[in-house]
Every structure is written in C-alpha cells, then in structure tokens.
Write a protein that holds these residues in place. Structure first.
Motif, PDB file in Angstrom:
ATOM      1  N   GLY A 144       0.829  -1.195   0.000  1.00  0.00           N
ATOM      2  CA  GLY A 144       0.000   0.000   0.000  1.00  0.00           C
ATOM      3  C   GLY A 144       0.864   1.246   0.000  1.00  0.00           C
ATOM      4  O   GLY A 144       2.075   1.200   0.255  1.00  0.00           O
ATOM      5  N   LYS A 145       0.236   2.367  -0.276  1.00  0.00           N
ATOM      6  CA  LYS A 145       0.969   3.634  -0.329  1.00  0.00           C
ATOM      7  C   LYS A 145       1.700   3.946   0.975  1.00  0.00           C
ATOM      8  O   LYS A 145       2.884   4.317   0.939  1.00  0.00           O
ATOM      9  CB  LYS A 145       0.017   4.769  -0.694  1.00  0.00           C
ATOM     10  CG  LYS A 145       0.691   6.135  -0.804  1.00  0.00           C
ATOM     11  CD  LYS A 145      -0.317   7.211  -1.171  1.00  0.00           C
ATOM     12  CE  LYS A 145       0.366   8.564  -1.375  1.00  0.00           C
ATOM     13  NZ  LYS A 145       1.047   9.031  -0.146  1.00  0.00           N
ATOM     14  N   PRO A 146       1.071   3.804   2.149  1.00  0.00           N
ATOM     15  CA  PRO A 146       1.808   4.126   3.384  1.00  0.00           C
ATOM     16  C   PRO A 146       3.053   3.262   3.569  1.00  0.00           C
ATOM     17  O   PRO A 146       4.098   3.760   3.989  1.00  0.00           O
ATOM     18  CB  PRO A 146       0.771   3.864   4.483  1.00  0.00           C
ATOM     19  CG  PRO A 146      -0.549   4.012   3.807  1.00  0.00           C
ATOM     20  CD  PRO A 146      -0.342   3.468   2.429  1.00  0.00           C
ATOM     21  N   GLN A 147       2.943   1.969   3.241  1.00  0.00           N
ATOM     22  CA  GLN A 147       4.081   1.078   3.426  1.00  0.00           C
ATOM     23  C   GLN A 147       5.207   1.407   2.451  1.00  0.00           C
ATOM     24  O   GLN A 147       6.382   1.447   2.823  1.00  0.00           O
ATOM     25  CB  GLN A 147       3.651  -0.380   3.261  1.00  0.00           C
ATOM     26  CG  GLN A 147       4.709  -1.389   3.696  1.00  0.00           C
ATOM     27  CD  GLN A 147       4.185  -2.816   3.686  1.00  0.00           C
ATOM     28  OE1 GLN A 147       3.097  -3.092   3.193  1.00  0.00           O
ATOM     29  NE2 GLN A 147       4.969  -3.737   4.235  1.00  0.00           N
ATOM     30  N   ASP A 149       5.701   4.329   0.939  1.00  0.00           N
ATOM     31  CA  ASP A 149       6.239   5.648   1.279  1.00  0.00           C
ATOM     32  C   ASP A 149       7.207   5.567   2.461  1.00  0.00           C
ATOM     33  O   ASP A 149       8.185   6.318   2.525  1.00  0.00           O
ATOM     34  CB  ASP A 149       5.098   6.611   1.619  1.00  0.00           C
ATOM     35  CG  ASP A 149       4.318   7.051   0.385  1.00  0.00           C
ATOM     36  OD1 ASP A 149       4.793   6.787  -0.738  1.00  0.00           O
ATOM     37  OD2 ASP A 149       3.232   7.643   0.548  1.00  0.00           O
ATOM     38  N   ALA A 150       6.928   4.647   3.400  1.00  0.00           N
ATOM     39  CA  ALA A 150       7.810   4.501   4.558  1.00  0.00           C
ATOM     40  C   ALA A 150       9.086   3.746   4.199  1.00  0.00           C
ATOM     41  O   ALA A 150      10.150   3.996   4.775  1.00  0.00           O
ATOM     42  CB  ALA A 150       7.074   3.768   5.680  1.00  0.00           C
ATOM     43  N   ASP A 276      -3.363   4.712  -5.715  1.00  0.00           N
ATOM     44  CA  ASP A 276      -3.415   5.961  -4.955  1.00  0.00           C
ATOM     45  C   ASP A 276      -2.026   6.537  -4.717  1.00  0.00           C
ATOM     46  O   ASP A 276      -1.839   7.407  -3.876  1.00  0.00           O
ATOM     47  CB  ASP A 276      -4.126   5.742  -3.620  1.00  0.00           C
ATOM     48  CG  ASP A 276      -3.430   4.710  -2.735  1.00  0.00           C
ATOM     49  OD1 ASP A 276      -2.507   4.030  -3.236  1.00  0.00           O
ATOM     50  OD2 ASP A 276      -3.808   4.582  -1.555  1.00  0.00           O
ATOM     51  N   PHE A 277      -1.042   6.036  -5.472  1.00  0.00           N
ATOM     52  CA  PHE A 277       0.317   6.537  -5.300  1.00  0.00           C
ATOM     53  C   PHE A 277       0.464   7.911  -5.943  1.00  0.00           C
ATOM     54  O   PHE A 277      -0.188   8.231  -6.938  1.00  0.00           O
ATOM     55  CB  PHE A 277       1.325   5.567  -5.917  1.00  0.00           C
ATOM     56  CG  PHE A 277       1.409   4.254  -5.189  1.00  0.00           C
ATOM     57  CD1 PHE A 277       2.214   4.116  -4.072  1.00  0.00           C
ATOM     58  CD2 PHE A 277       0.672   3.160  -5.618  1.00  0.00           C
ATOM     59  CE1 PHE A 277       2.288   2.911  -3.390  1.00  0.00           C
ATOM     60  CE2 PHE A 277       0.735   1.952  -4.947  1.00  0.00           C
ATOM     61  CZ  PHE A 277       1.544   1.826  -3.828  1.00  0.00           C
ATOM     62  N   ASP A 278       1.356   8.711  -5.367  1.00  0.00           N
ATOM     63  CA  ASP A 278       1.610  10.036  -5.915  1.00  0.00           C
ATOM     64  C   ASP A 278       2.178   9.920  -7.324  1.00  0.00           C
ATOM     65  O   ASP A 278       2.991   9.031  -7.607  1.00  0.00           O
ATOM     66  CB  ASP A 278       2.609  10.793  -5.036  1.00  0.00           C
ATOM     67  CG  ASP A 278       2.067  11.067  -3.646  1.00  0.00           C
ATOM     68  OD1 ASP A 278       0.837  11.221  -3.521  1.00  0.00           O
ATOM     69  OD2 ASP A 278       2.870  11.114  -2.694  1.00  0.00           O
ATOM     70  N   THR A 281       5.913   9.657  -7.397  1.00  0.00           N
ATOM     71  CA  THR A 281       6.437   8.341  -7.030  1.00  0.00           C
ATOM     72  C   THR A 281       6.428   7.415  -8.234  1.00  0.00           C
ATOM     73  O   THR A 281       7.410   6.724  -8.522  1.00  0.00           O
ATOM     74  CB  THR A 281       5.605   7.726  -5.893  1.00  0.00           C
ATOM     75  OG1 THR A 281       5.685   8.563  -4.737  1.00  0.00           O
ATOM     76  CG2 THR A 281       6.110   6.333  -5.538  1.00  0.00           C
TER      77      THR A 281
END
Length: 369
Positions: A144-147, A149-150, A276-278, A281
């Motif tokens: 997912g995006k949060p994972q 991105d981190a 939903d990724f930027d 990115t």
C-alpha cells in the motif's frame, strides 16, 4: 535496529556430499551450526557469536568446482590444477567482504568479521529477525501507499551509502531486502559486488570447462548485466531497485530487460487503475526502468529528487565500476558520456536480442541463495 540478515526457511543439516559438516565448525569466536543456503560460491550458515552470545549469519567460501571439504572440516583445492583458481577467487571473495565491512548504515547488512580459517574465507554478518520483501509480496502481492512511502527513503539511503563506499550491489531483488520487526528495510549486500561476480564467473568458467552456461534471466537485472564488457555503475543498481519498486506497486515485476529491447510490453505505472500513489512516485520508479543506461538517473541523489517532483541534473559524470587494489568493486569518475556508448550498446544488445528471441539468455551471475 541492527542491520543483518534473516534465514531463508528453517536451518537444515548440510549433507556431506554438499560439503556439509558432521559437527559445528569453529571460526575464531564464531561457530557454524546449520545451513541456511548454498551456491556455487559457498555455504551460508546459521551461526553463533560466542563472545556476544548472539545469532549471526556466516558465509563460508567453498566453491565446489575446485574446492572440497576435508575430513577435519577444513577446505582445500581439489587438486594441484585448482590451487591458483581457488587462491584467486578467495582473494576476490575476501576483498569484496573487506570493502563491505567498512559500510556502517542501518539499512545495509552489517559485516562483523572477515577472516581466513580452516583453509578458506568466512564473512560473519549480523542476524535480524524479519521477513524478506519477497515473502511479503508473495503474501500480499503489492504494498500500500503508506508502506511504500515509509520503505522508499531508507532504501534509497542504504543504496546511496553503498555507492558512497565505492561499492555496487548488482543483485537487488525482493529476496535481498529484509523488513525488520519495525518495518525498516535492510539491504542484504554481501556477495553481490562486481568483484564477487568476477569470482562467480571464474567458478562457472572452470566448472563448464570453457562452455557458456545458460541460466534464466533475473527479472530485476538491467540489460547491461547480461554483458561482460558493458559498463556497470550506480544506474545499474537504480534499474534493479526500480524493478523491485515496480513490483511493489503493480504486483508483477517488469518483463526482462533484454526482452523489452525487442518488444517493450511493460505497462507504465501511470496506466494502472485504482492506484493511490503520488504521480511523482510513479514517474520516479518509471524513470529508473529505462532500458538505456545513459537515460536513467545516474546517481541516487538525482533519482531521489524525481520522487519529490524535481528533476535530476543533466550531464552528470557518474561513477563507473573499476577494481581497487584491495580487490573490491569500486567506482571511479569517467569524463566520457555516462552509461554505455551507442557503439558499446550495439556490441552487447545484438547478441542479447538474438538469444532472447531464441528463448534463452546467457548469464554468468549466480542467483541462488
């Protein structure tokens, strides 16, 4: 979190015919206990640091092509004709390990010790509990995006630290990245320097008695890794990590780089639905996957800027691979155009295209554990 490595499956005894041990083998203050994996270069053990009372991972140099386990547990060349090949490859193995041991970064596996014992060489690395990114993707297919991105910034930091130490990785894949208990990624770097591959090529050459060996290509390797005379540099690792990130987003690795030279069927990340990724990115990942080495970001610093919507500098004289006096893969400045020249690209692209069309590719790279 200490950088380290994780086991691949449960440890198992190594059969004697594979060079295994009837009992634990001492290497200074360390003890080789059970096997985690083996390859043409040697054996990887679950080990024990007696001084710290801690688990470690130990790589033993034992190329079965020209070395053999002795009854006392030591390693020796198979015969007089193998002595020089064994000595040369051992020097390369230890040189690459010495270079990696100088790297101190939380996102790069830490080398605790490099030593010669029992007639061969050993590299002792930290152990960290966690899952490989490969295992995570097998379970969830994508991140997912949060994972993502981190995970992305520390991966870039770790790779940049490796390059700053004048090392190339050359074998970045999901199974070379471990996610620790806190989710932070650790790059498993040992054995993947250019000098390590030189040793592997020598072993494969000796094993095949001059015949070329056919292997399945790595889905994460750029096209220049399929040629012995192509220039490798930071852009080579950038492609491989880009391919890993592409799989994290799309659920599939990109097609093989040589195949893409014939018919590029890779789906652009921007064309994927329900993501939903930027945009920055996605475009940053896409930029790393250009099949032409000179058209990729040439350094991690330039690549990082793309993920924030910036643009990389043009005309950067990026480091090119060379070999240092200590026998490790290093980088040097080259005032020529970065990447492979058009003439050089023709030399390796033509045979690669022909082989890809035939359904097989020649590579000397060892892709086992």
């Amino acid at each position: 979190m200490e950088a380290g490595v994780t086991s691949v499956g449960a440890p198992r005894p190594l059969p004697a015919e594979e060079g295994g041990l009837a009992s634990p083998l001492s290497v200074g203050a360390y003890e080789c206990r059970e096997i985690l994996g083996s390859s043409i270069i040697g054996i990887t053990y679950a080990g024990w640091d007696q001084a710290r009372a801690a688990q470690v991972v130990i790589k033993e140099f034992l190329p079965a092509a020209f070395a053999v386990r002795q009854p006392d547990g030591s390693v020796a060349p198979r015969g007089h004709s193998s002595e020089q090949s064994f000595a040369d490859a051992l020097r390369q193995f230890l040189g690459a390990a010495d270079a990696l041991a100088e790297v101190r970064h939380q996102n790069i596996v830490r080398v605790r010790s490099v030593t010669e014992s029992n007639g061969t060489g050993y590299v002792v690395m930290d152990h960290v509990a966690g899952e490989t990114l490969d295992a995570v993707l097998r379970a969830s297919r994508t991140l997912g995006k949060p994972q993502l991105d981190a995970m992305l910034p520390p991966l870039l930091d770790g790779l940049e630290a490796l390059h700053s130490a004048e090392l190339l990785h050359l074998e970045l894949r999901p199974d070379k990245i471990v996610l620790g208990a806190d989710g932070a990624p650790v790059i498993l770097a040992y054995g993947a320097t250019r000098q390590g591959f030189t040793a592997a090529r020598q072993i494969l050459s000796d094993r095949s008695k001059g015949r070329r060996l056919l292997h399945s290509p790595s889905l994460y390797a750029p096209v220049e890794l399929y040629s012995a005379d192509a220039k490798w540099g930071q852009w080579t690792d950038i492609y491989s990590l880009g391919a890993v990130l592409y799989e994290c987003v799309s659920g599939e690795p990109p097609p093989t780089a040589p195949g893409r030279l014939i018919d590029d069927s890779m789906v652009p990340l921007e064309d994927l639905e329900a993501t939903d990724f930027d945009p920055a990115t996605l475009s940053g990942i896409q930029a790393a996957l250009d099949t032409r080495p000179a058209d990729r970001p040439q350094q991690v610093a330039a690549w990082r800027r793309l993920f924030t919507g910036g643009s990389g500098p043009e005309g950067v004289n990026a480091p090119l691979a060379r070999t240092s006096a200590r026998g490790a893969a290093v980088l040097t400045r080259d005032t020529a155009k970065v990447g492979a020249s058009p003439a050089r690209r023709v030399r390796w692209a033509v045979p690669v295209l022909a082989l890809a069309a035939a359904g097989s590719l020649i590579t000397y790279l060892d892709t086992s554990v």
